[in-house]
Structures are given as structure tokens and as C-alpha cells.
Write a protein that holds these residues in place. Structure first.
Motif, mmCIF file in Angstrom:
data_model
loop_
_atom_site.group_PDB
_atom_site.id
_atom_site.type_symbol
_atom_site.label_atom_id
_atom_site.label_comp_id
_atom_site.label_asym_id
_atom_site.label_seq_id
_atom_site.Cartn_x
_atom_site.Cartn_y
_atom_site.Cartn_z
ATOM 1 N N ASN A 108 38.506 94.642 60.331
ATOM 2 C CA ASN A 108 39.488 94.646 59.243
ATOM 3 C C ASN A 108 39.965 93.274 58.858
ATOM 4 O OD1 ASN A 108 39.656 97.105 58.131
ATOM 5 N ND2 ASN A 108 41.227 97.668 59.600
ATOM 6 N N ALA A 109 40.344 92.340 60.046
ATOM 7 C CA ALA A 109 40.652 91.263 59.611
ATOM 8 C C ALA A 109 39.962 89.998 59.166
ATOM 9 C CB ALA A 109 41.415 90.217 61.077
ATOM 10 N N ALA A 110 38.400 90.277 59.523
ATOM 11 C CA ALA A 110 37.571 89.304 59.362
ATOM 12 C C ALA A 110 37.095 89.869 57.690
ATOM 13 C CB ALA A 110 36.183 89.402 60.064
ATOM 14 N N TYR A 111 37.207 91.001 57.239
ATOM 15 C CA TYR A 111 36.980 91.316 55.980
ATOM 16 C C TYR A 111 37.923 90.710 55.081
ATOM 17 C CZ TYR A 111 36.137 94.732 51.886
ATOM 18 O OH TYR A 111 35.846 95.356 50.767
ATOM 19 N N LYS A 112 39.126 91.162 55.611
ATOM 20 C CA LYS A 112 40.473 90.533 54.677
ATOM 21 C C LYS A 112 40.315 89.015 54.401
ATOM 22 C CE LYS A 112 43.817 93.199 56.521
ATOM 23 N NZ LYS A 112 45.421 93.707 56.530
ATOM 24 N N ASN A 113 39.908 88.346 55.453
ATOM 25 C CA ASN A 113 39.729 86.914 55.629
ATOM 26 C C ASN A 113 38.680 86.516 54.419
ATOM 27 O OD1 ASN A 113 40.628 84.214 56.537
ATOM 28 N ND2 ASN A 113 38.705 84.370 57.881
ATOM 29 N N LYS A 114 37.804 87.415 54.271
ATOM 30 C CA LYS A 114 36.486 86.894 53.389
ATOM 31 C C LYS A 114 37.025 87.067 51.978
ATOM 32 C CE LYS A 114 31.774 87.705 52.151
ATOM 33 N NZ LYS A 114 30.593 88.225 52.616
ATOM 34 N N PHE A 115 37.572 88.525 51.797
ATOM 35 C CA PHE A 115 37.519 89.235 50.366
ATOM 36 C C PHE A 115 39.015 88.982 49.825
ATOM 37 C CE2 PHE A 115 34.056 91.387 52.102
ATOM 38 C CZ PHE A 115 33.111 90.794 51.186
ATOM 39 N N HIS A 116 40.154 88.848 50.758
ATOM 40 C CA HIS A 116 41.519 88.747 50.238
ATOM 41 C C HIS A 116 42.087 90.183 49.641
ATOM 42 C CE1 HIS A 116 41.133 84.473 51.163
ATOM 43 N NE2 HIS A 116 40.131 84.620 50.407
ATOM 44 N N PHE A 117 41.472 91.172 50.097
ATOM 45 C CA PHE A 117 42.069 92.286 50.071
ATOM 46 C C PHE A 117 41.457 93.245 51.316
ATOM 47 C CE2 PHE A 117 38.226 92.144 46.846
ATOM 48 C CZ PHE A 117 37.504 93.006 47.410
ATOM 49 N N PRO A 118 42.200 94.414 51.586
ATOM 50 C CA PRO A 118 41.494 95.290 52.546
ATOM 51 C C PRO A 118 40.359 96.029 52.393
ATOM 52 C CG PRO A 118 43.410 96.222 51.519
ATOM 53 C CD PRO A 118 43.365 95.059 50.668
ATOM 54 N N GLN A 145 30.228 92.448 44.350
ATOM 55 C CA GLN A 145 29.839 93.803 44.832
ATOM 56 C C GLN A 145 30.918 94.527 45.643
ATOM 57 O OE1 GLN A 145 26.915 92.135 47.463
ATOM 58 N NE2 GLN A 145 25.328 93.560 46.737
ATOM 59 N N GLU A 146 31.832 93.929 46.495
ATOM 60 C CA GLU A 146 32.799 94.684 47.194
ATOM 61 C C GLU A 146 33.860 95.220 46.182
ATOM 62 O OE1 GLU A 146 33.616 96.031 50.455
ATOM 63 O OE2 GLU A 146 31.276 95.824 50.102
ATOM 64 N N LEU A 147 34.162 94.323 45.150
ATOM 65 C CA LEU A 147 35.273 94.833 44.287
ATOM 66 C C LEU A 147 34.808 96.126 43.626
ATOM 67 C CD1 LEU A 147 38.050 94.068 42.943
ATOM 68 C CD2 LEU A 147 36.725 93.025 41.203
ATOM 69 N N GLN A 148 33.493 96.052 43.101
ATOM 70 C CA GLN A 148 32.992 97.344 42.628
ATOM 71 C C GLN A 148 32.921 98.455 43.635
ATOM 72 O OE1 GLN A 148 29.184 96.790 40.679
ATOM 73 N NE2 GLN A 148 29.822 95.032 39.256
ATOM 74 N N ILE A 149 32.543 98.394 44.581
ATOM 75 C CA ILE A 149 32.188 99.341 45.775
ATOM 76 C C ILE A 149 33.782 99.891 45.921
ATOM 77 C CG2 ILE A 149 31.690 99.976 48.061
ATOM 78 C CD1 ILE A 149 29.287 97.801 47.759
#
Ligand code: 2AL
Length: 175
Positions: A108-118, A145-149
Motif C-alpha cells: 500500500n505504501a509503495a502504491y501510494k508513493n507512486k500514484f499519490h492516492f491509495p 490506467q490506475e486512475l481509470q481502474i
């Protein structure tokens, strides 16, 4: 709940009842109220979707940022919304082993670090294993892609929350 009841609600009642179908975003319910009457639950659901679609990227990201982490701080502190608590419980996230929790927290932390949302996923349509798999795989996507998904996942959560409020037998009504 019948659609006649929904359509007869004033805005305070409507926001009380539907204010968390999009997690911690009562503003969206308050905006959607303007679009009544709703002939069916799917028409109501579409209004939520249309509103979200109409938002700029920052607004969509803002919605994602209102979601609690899966098996995160709010779950540990008991400060999740009732809906989130039930969803995370159902997906088996309240009974993780220490090592599973550690793994999820790190990802979760790595994901947030990359995308700036959870990382957001419809927990009720997944279990512990598929959530871990999705998180491990989606972290490699592009921000676009992540925003859309993620917004699609928000809409799945919204769909199930609406069905919880309006019983499936009462989905349509004559206006
Ligand atoms: C959640 C949540 O609280 N319920 C759900 O289905 N998904 N949170 C999240 N970060 O995905």
C-alpha cells in the motif's frame, strides 16, 4: 426502500441515506439529489457515475484519497465507516496474520508513493488473495490506467452500497 420514498426525500434526508455510497463524499450525494426523480436504482446509480465522470482529474483523485487503506490505520483504530468495516471484514482483511498485514502495508505504501492516492478495490468482490494479487500487479500500471481502474472500483463499491440501501425487489417504480 422504494424509489417513491427516495424521490420524496428532501436533501438532508437524501444526504443522510446516500452520503456514503461514495466513501466520505457526501458532496456527491448532495449534488446528485438535484437530478431527482430517479425512475430506478440503476438511474440513481448512473447519476453518481455521471457526476464522477464530469470531474476533472484532481476531483477523481480526490475521491480516491477519501478511501481508507485496506487493512490500514483506520481498521486498526476502529475508525472505518460502517460500510468500509463490513466490506473489509467480508474480504478477510480483519483477520490477517502479522506477516500478511506487513506485506499489505508495504505494498500500500509503495502504491501510494507512486500514484499519490491509495489502492482502491471493491473488497466485497474480492478476497485476501485476489486483493494482494491485484495490488501487486496494478502497481506496475501507468497513473492514467490506475486512475481509470480505481474509479471503476469506486463505482462497483457504489453499486453494492446502493443495493444495500434499496432492496433488489424495489428497483423500479412508476413515476
Ligand atoms: C475499500 C473500502 O473501504 N471498501 C472497499 O470495498 N474498498 N477501500 C479501498 N482502499 O479499496
Amino acid at each position: 426502500m422504494e424509489m417513491q420514498v427516495v424521490n420524496a426525500m428532501n436533501y438532508e434526508q437524501f444526504v443522510d441515506v446516500f452520503g456514503n455510497v461514495i466513501e466520505k463524499c457526501p458532496l456527491i450525494a448532495a449534488a446528485v439529489w438535484t437530478k431527482r426523480p430517479f425512475p430506478s436504482v440503476s438511474a440513481l446509480e448512473k447519476r453518481f457515475g455521471d457526476f464522477i465522470d464530469s470531474l476533472p482529474r484532481s476531483g477523481k483523485e480526490g475521491i480516491l484519497r477519501c478511501h481508507p487503506d485496506l487493512a490500514g490505520r483506520d481498521l486498526l483504530r476502529g475508525t472505518l465507516s460502517a460500510e468500509s468495516q463490513a466490506e473489509q471484514n467480508r474480504a478477510g482483511l480483519t483477520t490477517l496474520t502479522a506477516s500478511q498485514r506487513f506485506q499489505l502495508t508495504e505494498l500500500n505504501a509503495a502504491y501510494k508513493n507512486k500514484f499519490h492516492f491509495p489502492f482502491v478495490i471493491c473488497a466485497r468482490m474480492n478476497d485476501r488473495e485476489s486483493i494482494m494479487n491485484q495490488l501487486s500487479s496494478r502497481i506496475h500500471n501507468s497513473p492514467e490506467q490506475e486512475l481509470q481502474i480505481s474509479i471503476k472500483e469506486v463505482l462497483k463499491i457504489c453499486h453494492l452500497r446502493l443495493l444495500d440501501i434499496i432492496s433488489p425487489v424495489a428497483h423500479t417504480t412508476k413515476l
